[in-house]
Design a protein around this motif. Structure first.
Motif: not given
Ligand code: CDP
Length: 230
Positions: A17, A21, A38, A41
């Motif tokens: 997290s 990325k 993304d 999202a």
């Molecule tokens: O931006 P950040 O790294 O905080 O998180 P995000 O990319 O917005 O993703 C939010 C949440 O979605 C992650 O903590 C995962 O639980 C989930 N996720 C996932 O399981 N698989 C993905 N391909 C992308 C996100």
């Protein structure tokens, strides 16, 4: 069209997290003239819908019914930034709020949710020329991606960056709350049964703890251009 648009490849960026990325993926897509997705999202939009509809996520039938009524897509604004649209509503700002962050990993661990989103993500990547970031992109969504990047940064740096980002958006939170949320999501994301977050065997690791945005972009582009130009 940029000069790099000749050969289209698939670029998967995964990592913990808030390790930058999306920033990297967006910049690479811009430089290469590729689509940027993304995937987080999409999980956030489903989570927002479940929160609003009071869906009991331990009840499979409720989850299935709710998923049938959810339609999500990305829409570009005037500056070319993607906005997440949930059932015709622009929820781009709302999905970044702590209320969603505190539930999203629990929702993303549900296999039916992943099945629906992974199918949608694969369709978006059919023509290649795509940069997608997430947790399972190089391992599950695009296991054949030509370039897989696993991005890392120290937990403290990640927490500070995300806290700063939320402050800039005037969101009421504390560094402690952000730190706790990131640690919780990392734990759930990497220990869930369905598509846990892990580094693909053929991924390149970039640690950006001490890199600025331009430096990390250059590093990643060097890898991409080697593949595109050969
Ligand atoms: O931006 P950040 O790294 O905080 O998180 P995000 O990319 O917005 O993703 C939010 C949440 O979605 C992650 O903590 C995962 O639980 C989930 N996720 C996932 O399981 N698989 C993905 N391909 C992308 C996100």
């Amino acid at each position: 069209m940029t000069k790099y648009a000749l050969r289209k490849i698939t670029i998967a960026i995964d990592g913990y997290s808030s390790c930058g990325k999306s920033t990297l993926a967006k910049a690479m897509a811009r430089e290469l003239g590729y689509i940027y997705v993304d995937s987080g999202a999409m999980y956030r939009a489903i989570t927002l819908n479940f929160i609003r509809q009071h869906v009991d996520i331990s009840n499979q039938e409720e989850v299935n019914n709710a998923l049938q009524d959810i339609h999500i897509h990305f829409q570009k604004d005037k500056e070319g930034n993607n906005h997440m649209i949930l059932n015709e509503e622009d929820v781009e700002a709302e999905i970044r709020q702590m209320q969603v962050s505190s539930m999203v990993s629990q929702v993303a661990a549900i296999p039916q949710v992943r099945r629906v989103l992974v199918e949608q993500q694969r369709k978006m990547g059919q023509q290649k020329g795509i940069v997608m970031d997430g947790r399972d992109i190089g391992t599950v969504v695009f296991p054949d991606a030509e370039l897989k990047i696993f991005l890392t940064a120290s937990p403290e740096i990640r927490a500070i960056r995300r806290y700063q980002e939320l402050l800039n958006k005037n969101q009421d939170t504390s560094l402690m709350e952000v730190r706790t949320n990131l640690a919780m999501r990392d734990r759930i994301d990497s220990t869930r049964e369905d598509s846990p977050l892990r580094q693909a065997n053929d991924a390149i690791v970039i640690d950006n703890t001490y890199l600025n945005e331009a430096e990390q972009l250059q590093k990643a582009l060097d890898y991409a251009l080697t593949l595109i130009e050969t």
